[in-house]
Motif scaffolding. Sequence first.
Motif, PDB file in Angstrom:
ATOM      1  N   PHE A  93      43.296  37.110  38.962  1.00  0.00           N
ATOM      2  CA  PHE A  93      43.790  37.705  37.725  1.00  0.00           C
ATOM      3  C   PHE A  93      44.743  36.736  37.015  1.00  0.00           C
ATOM      4  CE2 PHE A  93      42.630  41.413  40.289  1.00  0.00           C
ATOM      5  CZ  PHE A  93      41.831  42.093  39.388  1.00  0.00           C
ATOM      6  N   CYS A  94      45.618  36.095  37.818  1.00  0.00           N
ATOM      7  CA  CYS A  94      46.553  35.132  37.232  1.00  0.00           C
ATOM      8  C   CYS A  94      45.796  33.984  36.591  1.00  0.00           C
ATOM      9  CB  CYS A  94      47.460  34.552  38.307  1.00  0.00           C
ATOM     10  SG  CYS A  94      48.629  35.720  38.950  1.00  0.00           S
ATOM     11  N   LEU A  95      44.815  33.449  37.316  1.00  0.00           N
ATOM     12  CA  LEU A  95      44.071  32.301  36.805  1.00  0.00           C
ATOM     13  C   LEU A  95      43.368  32.660  35.512  1.00  0.00           C
ATOM     14  CD1 LEU A  95      42.632  30.767  40.081  1.00  0.00           C
ATOM     15  CD2 LEU A  95      44.619  30.067  38.778  1.00  0.00           C
ATOM     16  N   GLU A  96      42.931  33.905  35.447  1.00  0.00           N
ATOM     17  CA  GLU A  96      42.268  34.331  34.223  1.00  0.00           C
ATOM     18  C   GLU A  96      43.271  34.336  33.072  1.00  0.00           C
ATOM     19  OE1 GLU A  96      40.454  36.298  31.120  1.00  0.00           O
ATOM     20  OE2 GLU A  96      42.210  37.134  32.100  1.00  0.00           O
ATOM     21  N   VAL A  97      44.493  34.796  33.364  1.00  0.00           N
ATOM     22  CA  VAL A  97      45.523  34.823  32.331  1.00  0.00           C
ATOM     23  C   VAL A  97      45.833  33.396  31.863  1.00  0.00           C
ATOM     24  CG1 VAL A  97      47.950  35.303  31.890  1.00  0.00           C
ATOM     25  CG2 VAL A  97      46.562  36.990  33.078  1.00  0.00           C
ATOM     26  N   ILE A  98      45.907  32.466  32.822  1.00  0.00           N
ATOM     27  CA  ILE A  98      46.302  31.106  32.468  1.00  0.00           C
ATOM     28  C   ILE A  98      45.157  30.341  31.793  1.00  0.00           C
ATOM     29  CG2 ILE A  98      47.208  28.925  33.349  1.00  0.00           C
ATOM     30  CD1 ILE A  98      48.304  30.520  35.756  1.00  0.00           C
ATOM     31  N   TYR A  99      43.983  30.399  32.404  1.00  0.00           N
ATOM     32  CA  TYR A  99      42.892  29.547  31.912  1.00  0.00           C
ATOM     33  C   TYR A  99      41.815  30.305  31.149  1.00  0.00           C
ATOM     34  CZ  TYR A  99      44.916  26.560  35.472  1.00  0.00           C
ATOM     35  OH  TYR A  99      45.774  25.838  36.233  1.00  0.00           O
ATOM     36  N   GLY A 100      41.879  31.622  31.214  1.00  0.00           N
ATOM     37  CA  GLY A 100      40.789  32.407  30.641  1.00  0.00           C
ATOM     38  C   GLY A 100      40.664  32.221  29.137  1.00  0.00           C
ATOM     39  N   TYR A 111      41.156  51.175  37.519  1.00  0.00           N
ATOM     40  CA  TYR A 111      40.813  49.920  38.172  1.00  0.00           C
ATOM     41  C   TYR A 111      40.952  48.806  37.141  1.00  0.00           C
ATOM     42  CZ  TYR A 111      38.658  47.256  41.893  1.00  0.00           C
ATOM     43  OH  TYR A 111      38.431  46.375  42.912  1.00  0.00           O
ATOM     44  N   PRO A 112      41.559  47.672  37.527  1.00  0.00           N
ATOM     45  CA  PRO A 112      41.732  46.613  36.520  1.00  0.00           C
ATOM     46  C   PRO A 112      40.394  46.104  35.998  1.00  0.00           C
ATOM     47  CG  PRO A 112      42.343  45.848  38.707  1.00  0.00           C
ATOM     48  CD  PRO A 112      42.137  47.319  38.821  1.00  0.00           C
ATOM     49  N   ASP A 113      40.412  45.625  34.784  1.00  0.00           N
ATOM     50  CA  ASP A 113      39.196  45.094  34.169  1.00  0.00           C
ATOM     51  C   ASP A 113      38.783  43.812  34.892  1.00  0.00           C
ATOM     52  OD1 ASP A 113      37.162  44.295  32.607  1.00  0.00           O
ATOM     53  OD2 ASP A 113      38.408  43.646  30.923  1.00  0.00           O
ATOM     54  N   THR A 114      37.619  43.856  35.520  1.00  0.00           N
ATOM     55  CA  THR A 114      37.192  42.692  36.297  1.00  0.00           C
ATOM     56  C   THR A 114      36.140  41.872  35.560  1.00  0.00           C
ATOM     57  OG1 THR A 114      35.674  44.158  37.428  1.00  0.00           O
ATOM     58  CG2 THR A 114      37.707  43.630  38.570  1.00  0.00           C
ATOM     59  N   ASN A 115      35.625  42.412  34.458  1.00  0.00           N
ATOM     60  CA  ASN A 115      34.559  41.685  33.748  1.00  0.00           C
ATOM     61  C   ASN A 115      35.036  40.327  33.273  1.00  0.00           C
ATOM     62  OD1 ASN A 115      32.600  43.600  34.039  1.00  0.00           O
ATOM     63  ND2 ASN A 115      33.288  44.750  32.260  1.00  0.00           N
TER      64      ASN A 115
END
Lengths: 379, 109
Positions: free
Chosen positions: B99-106, A249-253
């Motif tokens: 997930f994308c937003l996390e990659v961009i702004y995380g 499962y992808p890391d969601t934290n």
Amino acid sequence: MKFTVNRAIFLKKLKDVQLAVSSRATIPILTGIKLIADSEGIKMTGSNSDISIETILTVSNEAAELTIDAPGEVVLQPARFFSDIVNKLPDETFTVEVKNGVQTSITSASSAFVINGLDAVNYPRLPEIDTKDAFTLPVNLLKKIIKQTVIAVSTHESRPILTGIHFIIKDGKLKAVATDSHRLSQRVIPIEGTENLSYDLVIPGKSLQELTRLLDDSLDEIEVSVAENQILFKTEDTYFYSRLLEGNYPDTNRLIPESSSTQLTLEASTLLGAVERASLLSHEGKNNVVKLTVKDNSVEITGNSPEVGRVNEQVTFNDLKGEDMEISFNPDYLKAALTTFGSIEVTLKLISTLRPFVLVPSENNDEFIQLITPIRTSS
Amino acid sequence: MLDTFTELEAQTEATLGIIKTMKDEVSHLTEENNVLRMENQHLRDRLAEIIKQQSIEKQMTDSGLTKSRLNLEKIYEDGFHVCNLFYGSRRDGDEPCAFCLEVIYGERK
């Protein structure tokens, strides 16, 4: 095989087992229900390739008025047909008797059916799960966790792992997370007696939904055992098996932001009402978007569909801190998230127009979190 | 007496030569000066332009994004996933992706 049983009680059990039976089973025999009668009682089994339910009606259950005249086993199919027959039988009790191997007669008062069954030998065997390391969960809590997280489970098969709920049991805590990449729902609860256990499981969301249907609110606790690719939920007389999803499962934290620039506290039901009204309009339009505007100490929900019309509503709130903000999102996600909170006070934590925002209960805000990803608008 | 005149003529001719050379020299220098002045102006313009551009870039990084993240943001806005789960696949109907937003702004630690 021959037995006589109370119709209403048998039917209740039959309906439980029927939850697992799909009319579009990959193996034809799985469209049926397996019945095994022995000196202890009747065991019923229903299954599809993902879940299997097995339940026992014991002779010691007095209300069932169960008498077993001859042991044996048979598969009756399709399941729906069998339960419809039992449902419509005239008398309070009925008798099932298997003659000539698979010919099954069902009699009740003056009514008699003879249906063709299948040989139970061909019915797939259920997985064997070692119940040594089992732990127990309170039923009402488990049902609550499932209901709160299952809303965020993905319905697309393109990424199968996201169609499940990720359960992590560690350090005496159970964490359940589901996300379809647009929103995320996470619930953490402490559970007693699991201090030494450590599990990382992905259970299909559909299986868990069936499980909540099967579990009666009158039950207190349920026993859970885990094998390599199966999980077993066990109550006193019923076994519920589910396949586990394979893969990581992808890391969601890291999706869950730690800081926020605007905090808005209000009643979940107030916001839900406003979003529901705004979504009436957004559903008619081409793009299903509503906008939340926090400005000059006021909160407004607006929807604008050029081809249909506009809606705006001032939302009453209890507390507001931080910067002005404008954020657009799919109202259905917020509706689903708010519904899981019930009528309590929630806090919206916003970071920026482009970043996901979270909803948490105003109190105990690390146990339950709902995250929603905004929609970019061209303006 | 005639000798004196001849001598004087020769001296004057020499002086004229010097004056001619000096005149050429001066006009050459003036020309060079003009060229350099123009060149300098051009360079100053160019410098101002570069400084302006740099400050714009700096403002962009002030919004918390590096050039590579801006690039990812652009790809995301063009309707493609940039997260490692769905990388490169199309975002159907402009669906948002956490997930994308996390990659961009995380935040990276």
